[in-house]
Motif scaffolding. Structure first.
Motif, PDB file in Angstrom:
ATOM      1  N   THR A 232      28.323  36.771  36.877  1.00 50.74           N
ATOM      2  CA  THR A 232      27.758  37.481  36.221  1.00 50.74           C
ATOM      3  C   THR A 232      28.596  38.732  36.147  1.00 50.74           C
ATOM      4  N   ALA A 233      29.597  39.053  37.274  1.00 52.55           N
ATOM      5  CA  ALA A 233      30.365  40.141  37.116  1.00 52.55           C
ATOM      6  C   ALA A 233      31.494  39.993  36.233  1.00 52.55           C
ATOM      7  N   THR A 234      32.007  41.489  35.974  1.00 50.45           N
ATOM      8  CA  THR A 234      33.144  41.325  34.820  1.00 50.45           C
ATOM      9  C   THR A 234      34.381  41.192  35.804  1.00 50.45           C
ATOM     10  N   ASP A 235      34.520  41.948  36.767  1.00 50.44           N
ATOM     11  CA  ASP A 235      35.600  41.784  37.605  1.00 50.44           C
ATOM     12  C   ASP A 235      35.317  40.780  38.798  1.00 50.44           C
ATOM     13  N   VAL A 236      36.090  39.816  38.999  1.00 51.46           N
ATOM     14  CA  VAL A 236      35.894  39.158  40.238  1.00 51.46           C
ATOM     15  C   VAL A 236      37.232  38.885  41.085  1.00 51.46           C
ATOM     16  N   TYR A 237      37.028  38.596  42.468  1.00 52.77           N
ATOM     17  CA  TYR A 237      38.190  38.523  43.137  1.00 52.77           C
ATOM     18  C   TYR A 237      38.428  36.878  43.533  1.00 52.77           C
ATOM     19  N   ILE A 238      39.190  36.016  43.446  1.00 56.39           N
ATOM     20  CA  ILE A 238      39.399  34.910  43.896  1.00 56.39           C
ATOM     21  C   ILE A 238      40.219  34.611  45.125  1.00 56.39           C
ATOM     22  N   PHE A 239      39.784  33.854  45.775  1.00 61.02           N
ATOM     23  CA  PHE A 239      40.792  33.287  47.001  1.00 61.02           C
ATOM     24  C   PHE A 239      40.932  32.172  47.380  1.00 61.02           C
ATOM     25  N   TRP A 240      42.126  31.768  47.803  1.00 59.47           N
ATOM     26  CA  TRP A 240      42.408  30.567  48.193  1.00 59.47           C
ATOM     27  C   TRP A 240      42.876  30.342  49.633  1.00 59.47           C
ATOM     28  N   TYR A 241      42.170  29.436  50.425  1.00 56.04           N
ATOM     29  CA  TYR A 241      42.502  29.167  51.847  1.00 56.04           C
ATOM     30  C   TYR A 241      42.822  27.741  52.062  1.00 56.04           C
ATOM     31  N   LYS A 242      43.696  27.773  53.168  1.00 57.65           N
ATOM     32  CA  LYS A 242      44.239  26.360  53.583  1.00 57.65           C
ATOM     33  C   LYS A 242      43.715  26.025  55.055  1.00 57.65           C
TER      34      LYS A 242
ATOM     35  N   THR B 156      41.878  20.898  62.941  1.00 61.05           N
ATOM     36  CA  THR B 156      40.736  21.485  63.225  1.00 61.05           C
ATOM     37  C   THR B 156      40.720  23.221  63.236  1.00 61.05           C
ATOM     38  N   SER B 157      42.024  23.557  62.808  1.00 59.00           N
ATOM     39  CA  SER B 157      42.155  24.973  62.944  1.00 59.00           C
ATOM     40  C   SER B 157      41.215  25.716  61.811  1.00 59.00           C
ATOM     41  N   ARG B 158      41.073  26.679  61.878  1.00 60.36           N
ATOM     42  CA  ARG B 158      40.176  27.743  61.027  1.00 60.36           C
ATOM     43  C   ARG B 158      40.843  28.002  59.681  1.00 60.36           C
ATOM     44  N   PRO B 159      40.180  28.319  58.649  1.00 58.57           N
ATOM     45  CA  PRO B 159      40.960  28.501  57.188  1.00 58.57           C
ATOM     46  C   PRO B 159      41.878  29.736  57.351  1.00 58.57           C
ATOM     47  N   GLN B 160      43.013  29.157  56.598  1.00 59.20           N
ATOM     48  CA  GLN B 160      43.992  30.229  56.536  1.00 59.20           C
ATOM     49  C   GLN B 160      44.348  30.948  55.198  1.00 59.20           C
ATOM     50  N   PHE B 161      44.206  32.158  55.060  1.00 61.74           N
ATOM     51  CA  PHE B 161      44.258  32.879  53.596  1.00 61.74           C
ATOM     52  C   PHE B 161      45.852  32.667  53.146  1.00 61.74           C
TER      53      PHE B 161
ATOM     54  N   LYS C 237      43.058  40.106  38.632  1.00 62.57           N
ATOM     55  CA  LYS C 237      43.282  40.208  37.283  1.00 62.57           C
ATOM     56  C   LYS C 237      44.670  39.425  37.044  1.00 62.57           C
ATOM     57  N   GLY C 238      44.695  38.254  36.227  1.00 66.29           N
ATOM     58  CA  GLY C 238      45.883  37.666  36.067  1.00 66.29           C
ATOM     59  C   GLY C 238      46.527  37.236  37.412  1.00 66.29           C
ATOM     60  N   ASP C 239      47.853  37.624  37.403  1.00 62.67           N
ATOM     61  CA  ASP C 239      48.689  37.355  38.838  1.00 62.67           C
ATOM     62  C   ASP C 239      48.471  38.693  39.631  1.00 62.67           C
ATOM     63  N   LYS C 240      47.705  39.381  39.250  1.00 65.06           N
ATOM     64  CA  LYS C 240      47.660  40.807  40.308  1.00 65.06           C
ATOM     65  C   LYS C 240      46.888  40.212  41.716  1.00 65.06           C
ATOM     66  N   GLY C 241      47.130  40.779  42.503  1.00 66.72           N
ATOM     67  CA  GLY C 241      46.760  40.295  44.003  1.00 66.72           C
ATOM     68  C   GLY C 241      47.487  40.185  45.146  1.00 66.72           C
ATOM     69  N   LYS C 242      47.075  39.340  46.112  1.00 66.41           N
ATOM     70  CA  LYS C 242      47.955  39.626  47.572  1.00 66.41           C
ATOM     71  C   LYS C 242      48.211  38.121  47.577  1.00 66.41           C
ATOM     72  N   THR C 243      49.520  37.810  48.263  1.00 68.40           N
ATOM     73  CA  THR C 243      49.923  36.466  48.665  1.00 68.40           C
ATOM     74  C   THR C 243      50.452  36.572  49.891  1.00 68.40           C
ATOM     75  N   GLU C 244      49.863  36.061  50.889  1.00 70.05           N
ATOM     76  CA  GLU C 244      50.813  35.842  52.151  1.00 70.05           C
ATOM     77  C   GLU C 244      52.267  35.615  52.256  1.00 70.05           C
ATOM     78  N   ASP C 245      52.942  36.142  53.077  1.00 70.16           N
ATOM     79  CA  ASP C 245      54.444  36.280  53.175  1.00 70.16           C
ATOM     80  C   ASP C 245      54.878  34.849  53.013  1.00 70.16           C
ATOM     81  N   GLU C 246      54.269  33.879  54.025  1.00 75.60           N
ATOM     82  CA  GLU C 246      54.830  32.428  54.208  1.00 75.60           C
ATOM     83  C   GLU C 246      54.335  31.607  53.064  1.00 75.60           C
ATOM     84  N   PHE C 247      53.765  31.979  52.054  1.00 74.03           N
ATOM     85  CA  PHE C 247      53.256  31.239  50.859  1.00 74.03           C
ATOM     86  C   PHE C 247      53.959  31.711  49.600  1.00 74.03           C
ATOM     87  N   LYS C 248      54.681  32.885  49.623  1.00 75.61           N
ATOM     88  CA  LYS C 248      55.061  33.439  48.581  1.00 75.61           C
ATOM     89  C   LYS C 248      55.958  32.656  47.643  1.00 75.61           C
TER      90      LYS C 248
END
Length: 119
Positions: free
Chosen positions: A43-53, A57-62, A68-79
């Motif tokens: 229902t929100a106009t602006d949302v944040y989408i996150f992807w984890y790997k 048995t390790s914990r999820p990694q950001f 918006k579009g391609d704006k956001g943050k990407t961890e260095d090892e995945f760039k």
């Protein structure tokens, strides 16, 4: 050698938001490109989408976030090989992984937030 990428078996939801990853599993050969779908309702106009790997048995990694579009943050090892674009009209934010490696075999989670939480 094939790389198997998995997503949770069911969508995750809160009272008013829903995230759906329609394919439970994706298989591809090394060095290929694969796209993992993520659709949402909110229902929100602006949302944040996150992807984890999450592998083994390790914990999820950001991996990355999109607002918006391609704006956001990407961890260095995945760039270099991981990317996503949030399409608010289609309400989707697919994760694209290029030049697949055996180490990419994992469960991938798509998550949604209406605010900008910490990763």
């Amino acid at each position: 050698m094939n790389t198997t990428l998995s997503v949770p078996p069911e969508g995750c939801e809160t009272q008013k938001d829903t995230v759906l990853q329609p394919k439970a599993e994706e298989m591809a050969a090394e060095d290929q490109t694969v796209t993992l779908d993520c659709h949402y309702t909110s229902t929100a106009t602006d949302v944040y989408i996150f992807w984890y790997k999450q592998d083994g048995t390790s914990r999820p990694q950001f991996i990355l976030s999109r607002v918006k579009g391609d704006k956001g943050k990407t961890e260095d090892e995945f760039k270099e090989r991981f990317s996503s674009t949030l399409n608010s009209t289609m309400k989707s934010a697919p994760l694209k992984i290029q030049e697949l490696q055996l180490s990419d075999s994992a469960v991938y989670y798509c998550a949604l937030s209406e605010n900008n939480p910490q990763y």
